[in-house]
Motif scaffolding. Structure first.
Motif, PDB file in Angstrom:
ATOM      1  N   VAL A 149       0.817  -1.217   0.000  1.00 64.08           N
ATOM      2  CA  VAL A 149       0.000   0.000   0.000  1.00 64.08           C
ATOM      3  C   VAL A 149       0.855   1.275   0.000  1.00 64.08           C
ATOM      4  O   VAL A 149       0.494   2.284  -0.618  1.00 64.08           O
ATOM      5  N   ASP A 150       2.001   1.247   0.655  1.00 64.11           N
ATOM      6  CA  ASP A 150       2.812   2.462   0.790  1.00 64.11           C
ATOM      7  C   ASP A 150       3.347   2.958  -0.555  1.00 64.11           C
ATOM      8  O   ASP A 150       3.226   4.142  -0.885  1.00 64.11           O
ATOM      9  N   SER A 151       3.947   2.055  -1.330  1.00 63.46           N
ATOM     10  CA  SER A 151       4.489   2.485  -2.623  1.00 63.46           C
ATOM     11  C   SER A 151       3.360   2.820  -3.607  1.00 63.46           C
ATOM     12  O   SER A 151       3.525   3.680  -4.475  1.00 63.46           O
ATOM     13  N   THR A 191      10.448   5.866  -3.310  1.00 64.50           N
ATOM     14  CA  THR A 191      10.044   4.643  -2.612  1.00 64.50           C
ATOM     15  C   THR A 191       8.929   4.988  -1.628  1.00 64.50           C
ATOM     16  O   THR A 191       8.673   6.167  -1.362  1.00 64.50           O
ATOM     17  N   GLY A 192       8.319   3.955  -1.081  1.00 63.80           N
ATOM     18  CA  GLY A 192       7.247   4.151  -0.107  1.00 63.80           C
ATOM     19  C   GLY A 192       7.743   4.125   1.328  1.00 63.80           C
ATOM     20  O   GLY A 192       7.078   3.571   2.204  1.00 63.80           O
ATOM     21  N   HIS A 193       8.903   4.702   1.574  1.00 67.92           N
ATOM     22  CA  HIS A 193       9.436   4.733   2.946  1.00 67.92           C
ATOM     23  C   HIS A 193       8.806   5.861   3.758  1.00 67.92           C
ATOM     24  O   HIS A 193       8.575   6.955   3.234  1.00 67.92           O
ATOM     25  N   TYR A 204       0.800   7.477  -6.578  1.00 71.22           N
ATOM     26  CA  TYR A 204      -0.345   8.364  -6.822  1.00 71.22           C
ATOM     27  C   TYR A 204      -0.004   9.813  -6.451  1.00 71.22           C
ATOM     28  O   TYR A 204      -0.302  10.748  -7.197  1.00 71.22           O
ATOM     29  N   LEU A 205       0.648   9.991  -5.294  1.00 70.28           N
ATOM     30  CA  LEU A 205       0.988  11.348  -4.838  1.00 70.28           C
ATOM     31  C   LEU A 205       1.945  12.039  -5.807  1.00 70.28           C
ATOM     32  O   LEU A 205       1.822  13.237  -6.074  1.00 70.28           O
ATOM     33  N   LEU A 206       2.894  11.292  -6.353  1.00 72.14           N
ATOM     34  CA  LEU A 206       3.839  11.851  -7.327  1.00 72.14           C
ATOM     35  C   LEU A 206       3.104  12.292  -8.590  1.00 72.14           C
ATOM     36  O   LEU A 206       3.372  13.358  -9.150  1.00 72.14           O
ATOM     37  N   PHE A 258      10.625  10.727  -1.160  1.00 68.34           N
ATOM     38  CA  PHE A 258       9.861   9.914  -0.212  1.00 68.34           C
ATOM     39  C   PHE A 258       8.467  10.541  -0.037  1.00 68.34           C
ATOM     40  O   PHE A 258       8.225  11.270   0.923  1.00 68.34           O
ATOM     41  N   PRO A 259       7.564  10.262  -0.980  1.00 63.55           N
ATOM     42  CA  PRO A 259       6.281  10.987  -1.024  1.00 63.55           C
ATOM     43  C   PRO A 259       5.383  10.817   0.195  1.00 63.55           C
ATOM     44  O   PRO A 259       4.588  11.699   0.491  1.00 63.55           O
TER      45      PRO A 259
END
Length: 395
Positions: free
Chosen positions: A12-14, A123-125, A19-21, A169-170
């Motif tokens: 889910v994070d990435s 990345t989804g960090h 989407y945010l990017l 890191f979005p």
């Protein structure tokens, strides 16, 4: 439009990061890293890469972004798996997740992304990137994520200025519940997906099974050391220098078999790590046994009863020069310099007050409070406020 290649992991994070990017106006390309094929060592149905790559593809389709899979399994085996085996064999406990970020995601993967014309890799960090201008140049900061419960800055503690310059890191400004909420509103297939556990990219691995591929089982003794063993009470207090005091506080106690009694057998000291409680298979003690040390040469595991056993605690540790890393090179200590920081010796540990001392051979870190299970091979990371400025491998 700046081009960003995002590592879509199928989580889910990435997915939300992509989407945010996109929402910010970047041209986004999704890449899935296939780093492992051997399902025989994962626990069945726990995070097999096939399901993950499928979910990543569905997310990319939903967002309307190009997607492809890259096979990095050769590099992953050489740089991560072989390193792990070598460290366990030495009696050290590696942290593959930290290595995976330094060696795979922000090195091999980043090079592929830049070859695709990417301006950045994302990345989804759960962490943030900052930037300051100092002495005429831009300096990048690695900041902890807003969600203190999920902050993953520790896993990125080995990144360099060059790697940070090209990283995004979005989701660092969001909490996990906010990320899930966005995924649910977008109806993404990953919205309710559980966080993956276990080894970076391999899934929930049965570690002894995994290690047994390379490190053969070898029967040895489990020795219990009583807490009133004289080595714990003979405390030195007189020192002729700060360095000799730090050397003493960070010393490794060399245990002897005749200090305790044999309470069981094990199948290989290299499968165990300091602070470990599970997997010893010894009952009948008042309090549970914890591993206080392992001797891979003699194949002996030393244990102590209860989590307050003095064999588990130390106040200082040492990092050798060749395993010392400054994210903020401009803040690197010179010989005989000291610095007050907050530090952690494992992921999710609360930050602890500590002082850094730079000596000729490396760096000492002295904590204000005793630390449990300081483990050779693991990473220590140090912060000023919410900025991670350096890290190193515990010697």
């Amino acid at each position: 439009m700046k081009r960003v290649v995002i590592g879509l992991s199928g989580g889910v994070d990435s997915s939300v990061a992509a989407y945010l990017l996109q929402r910010e106006g970047y041209e986004v390309i999704g890449l899935f890293m296939k780093n492992w094929h051997d399902d025989s060592v994962t626990i069945s149905n726990e995070c097999p890469w096939l399901d993950d790559s499928n979910d990543a593809m569905l997310v990319a389709e939903k967002l309307g972004i190009p997607f492809q899979t890259v096979d990095l399994s050769e590099e992953y085996k050489a740089r991560i798996v072989d390193y792990m085996f070598a460290e366990y064999e030495r009696g050290r406990t590696p942290n593959p997740d930290v290595l995976c970020n330094r060696e795979i995601k922000f090195d091999v993967f980043m090079k592929i992304a830049l070859d695709l014309g990417a301006d950045y890799v994302a990345t989804g960090h759960y962490c943030r990137k900052g930037m300051i201008h100092k002495d005429g140049k831009d300096i990048y900061q690695l900041l902890s994520g807003i969600d203190t419960n999920k902050d993953q800055s520790y896993f990125l503690c080995q990144l360099s200025q060059e790697q940070l310059a090209k990283s995004l890191f979005p989701i660092g400004e969001l909490t996990k519940p906010e990320v899930r909420k966005i995924a649910t509103e977008l109806d993404l297939v990953t919205a309710e997906k559980k966080d993956s556990q276990g080894l970076c990219f391999i899934g929930k691995v049965k570690l002894p099974d995994f290690l047994q591929q390379q490190l053969k089982p070898k029967e040895g003794f489990i020795v219990e050391i009583p807490e009133d063993e004289p080595v714990f009470s003979n405390v030195e207090t007189e020192f002729n220098s700060t360095e000799s005091k730090l050397e003493y506080l960070s010393r490794k106690i060399i245990y002897k078999e005749d200090w305790g009694k044999v309470v069981g057998k094990h199948q290989g000291a290299h499968y165990f790590t300091k602070g470990q409680r599970k997997g010893l298979g010894v009952g009948g003690t008042v309090e549970p046994l914890f591993v206080i040390d392992t001797d891979v040469e003699k194949n002996i595991i030393y244990t102590g009863q209860g989590k307050q056993h003095p064999g588990l605690y130390k106040k200082a540790l040492f990092v050798a020069n060749d395993e010392l890393h400054w994210v903020r090179e401009d803040l690197a200590l010179q010989l005989d310099e000291t610095m007050h920081v907050k530090a952690r010796i494992r992921y999710r540990q609360a930050l602890e007050k500590a002082t850094l001392y730079k000596v000729d051979m490396g760096l000492y870190i002295e904590f204000e409070n005793l630390q449990s299970a300081i483990t050779e091979g693991q990473f220590v990371a140090w912060y000023i406020n919410d900025e991670l400025i350096g890290s190193g491998v515990i010697s």
